[in-house]
Motif scaffolding. Structure first.
Motif, short mmCIF file in Angstrom:
data_model
loop_
_atom_site.label_atom_id
_atom_site.label_comp_id
_atom_site.label_asym_id
_atom_site.label_seq_id
_atom_site.Cartn_x
_atom_site.Cartn_y
_atom_site.Cartn_z
N ASP A 1 0.96 -1.16 0.11
CA ASP A 1 -0.08 -0.13 -0.09
C ASP A 1 0.95 1.21 -0.07
N ILE A 2 1.84 1.12 0.85
CA ILE A 2 2.78 2.42 0.91
C ILE A 2 3.62 2.44 -0.41
N GLU A 3 3.92 1.51 -1.16
CA GLU A 3 4.38 1.48 -2.62
C GLU A 3 3.76 2.21 -3.75
N LYS A 4 2.32 1.57 -3.57
CA LYS A 4 1.24 2.21 -4.38
C LYS A 4 0.94 3.63 -4.25
N LEU A 5 0.87 3.96 -3.05
CA LEU A 5 0.87 5.45 -2.53
C LEU A 5 2.20 6.07 -3.09
N ASN A 6 3.15 5.89 -2.97
CA ASN A 6 4.27 6.50 -3.25
C ASN A 6 4.48 6.60 -4.91
N GLN A 7 3.95 5.55 -5.69
CA GLN A 7 3.71 5.60 -6.85
C GLN A 7 2.70 6.69 -7.34
N ASN A 8 1.58 6.80 -6.84
CA ASN A 8 0.55 7.57 -7.22
C ASN A 8 1.14 9.02 -7.09
N ILE A 9 2.03 9.35 -5.89
CA ILE A 9 2.48 10.52 -5.48
C ILE A 9 3.35 10.95 -6.59
N GLU A 10 4.17 9.89 -7.19
CA GLU A 10 5.13 10.50 -7.93
C GLU A 10 4.67 10.68 -9.17
N LYS A 11 3.64 9.99 -9.68
CA LYS A 11 2.79 10.45 -10.65
C LYS A 11 2.23 11.83 -10.78
N LEU A 12 1.72 12.22 -9.83
CA LEU A 12 1.24 13.53 -9.38
C LEU A 12 2.13 14.64 -9.57
N ASN A 13 3.38 14.34 -8.94
CA ASN A 13 4.47 15.24 -8.98
C ASN A 13 5.13 15.36 -10.17
N GLN A 14 5.08 14.23 -11.17
CA GLN A 14 5.56 14.59 -12.61
C GLN A 14 4.48 15.25 -13.25
N ASN A 15 3.44 15.03 -13.08
CA ASN A 15 2.33 15.99 -13.89
C ASN A 15 2.40 17.39 -13.35
N GLU B 1 4.90 18.81 -12.44
CA GLU B 1 6.34 19.31 -12.96
C GLU B 1 6.39 19.81 -14.61
N LYS B 2 5.49 18.81 -15.06
CA LYS B 2 5.23 19.05 -16.45
C LYS B 2 4.48 20.50 -16.69
N LEU B 3 3.56 20.52 -15.71
CA LEU B 3 2.85 21.87 -15.93
C LEU B 3 3.64 23.04 -15.55
N ASN B 4 4.54 22.78 -14.41
CA ASN B 4 5.39 24.11 -14.47
C ASN B 4 6.47 24.16 -15.50
N GLN B 5 6.91 23.11 -15.99
CA GLN B 5 7.70 23.22 -17.40
C GLN B 5 7.09 24.13 -18.54
N ASN B 6 5.92 23.66 -18.62
CA ASN B 6 5.31 24.41 -19.71
C ASN B 6 4.88 25.84 -19.26
N LEU B 7 4.56 26.18 -18.12
CA LEU B 7 4.46 27.40 -17.66
C LEU B 7 5.66 28.54 -17.89
N GLU B 8 6.63 27.56 -17.42
CA GLU B 8 7.99 28.32 -17.61
C GLU B 8 8.43 28.68 -18.86
N LYS B 9 8.26 27.76 -20.03
CA LYS B 9 8.54 27.87 -21.33
C LYS B 9 7.76 29.14 -21.87
N ILE B 10 6.39 29.09 -21.31
CA ILE B 10 5.59 30.30 -21.90
C ILE B 10 6.19 31.58 -21.33
N ILE B 11 6.47 31.55 -20.05
CA ILE B 11 6.96 32.88 -19.42
C ILE B 11 8.18 33.23 -20.32
N HIS B 12 9.14 32.27 -20.55
CA HIS B 12 10.49 32.61 -21.21
C HIS B 12 10.25 33.09 -22.61
N GLN B 13 9.33 32.60 -23.16
CA GLN B 13 8.68 32.85 -24.58
C GLN B 13 8.42 34.40 -24.48
N GLU B 14 7.34 34.76 -23.53
CA GLU B 14 7.03 35.95 -23.42
C GLU B 14 7.95 36.95 -23.24
#
Length: 117
Positions: free
Chosen positions: A85-99, A101-114
């Motif tokens: 259960d702890i491993e599954k929870l950690n995997q789900n948290i990691e997936k959420l963190n990755q999502n 992070e992707k959102l943050n990277q996209n926003l940073e790209k937009i800001i740098h482009q602007e």
């Protein structure tokens, strides 16, 4: 996460995602007003944010699905947490963190482009 809270969040996100154009129009107008961005930039940022919200909704839906498979779902029981259960929870948290992070990277790209414009 409490299943009722999960349902409420998914419902709110679903309404936002389903009304895609309304969300983008309203959110981009708020961005224009408070950040001074032009209409195109605000619309692009709004689309990226909506994409992130959609990812969050999908993650919450997955979490609710997994929770519904548990026989003691939404019932107060003595906490017995296995290593799996702890491993599954950690995997789900990691997936959420990755999502996120992707959102943050996209926003940073937009800001740098602007900034380069």
């Amino acid at each position: 996460m409490n299943s009722k809270l999960n349902w409420a969040l998914r419902s709110a996100l679903l309404a936002t995602v389903e009304e895609r154009e309304i969300f983008i129009d309203k959110f981009s107008s708020v961005l224009e007003k408070y950040t001074g961005k032009d209409a195109d930039q605000s619309k692009e940022i709004s689309e990226h944010i909506l994409s992130g919200l959609n990812s969050l909704r999908e993650e919450l839906s997955y979490s609710a699905f997994v929770e519904s498979l548990k026989p003691e779902s939404d019932v107060l029981v003595e906490a017995k947490i296995s290593k799996e259960d702890i491993e599954k929870l950690n995997q789900n948290i990691e997936k959420l963190n990755q999502n996120i992070e992707k959102l943050n990277q996209n926003l940073e790209k937009i800001i740098h482009q602007e900034e380069g414009v």
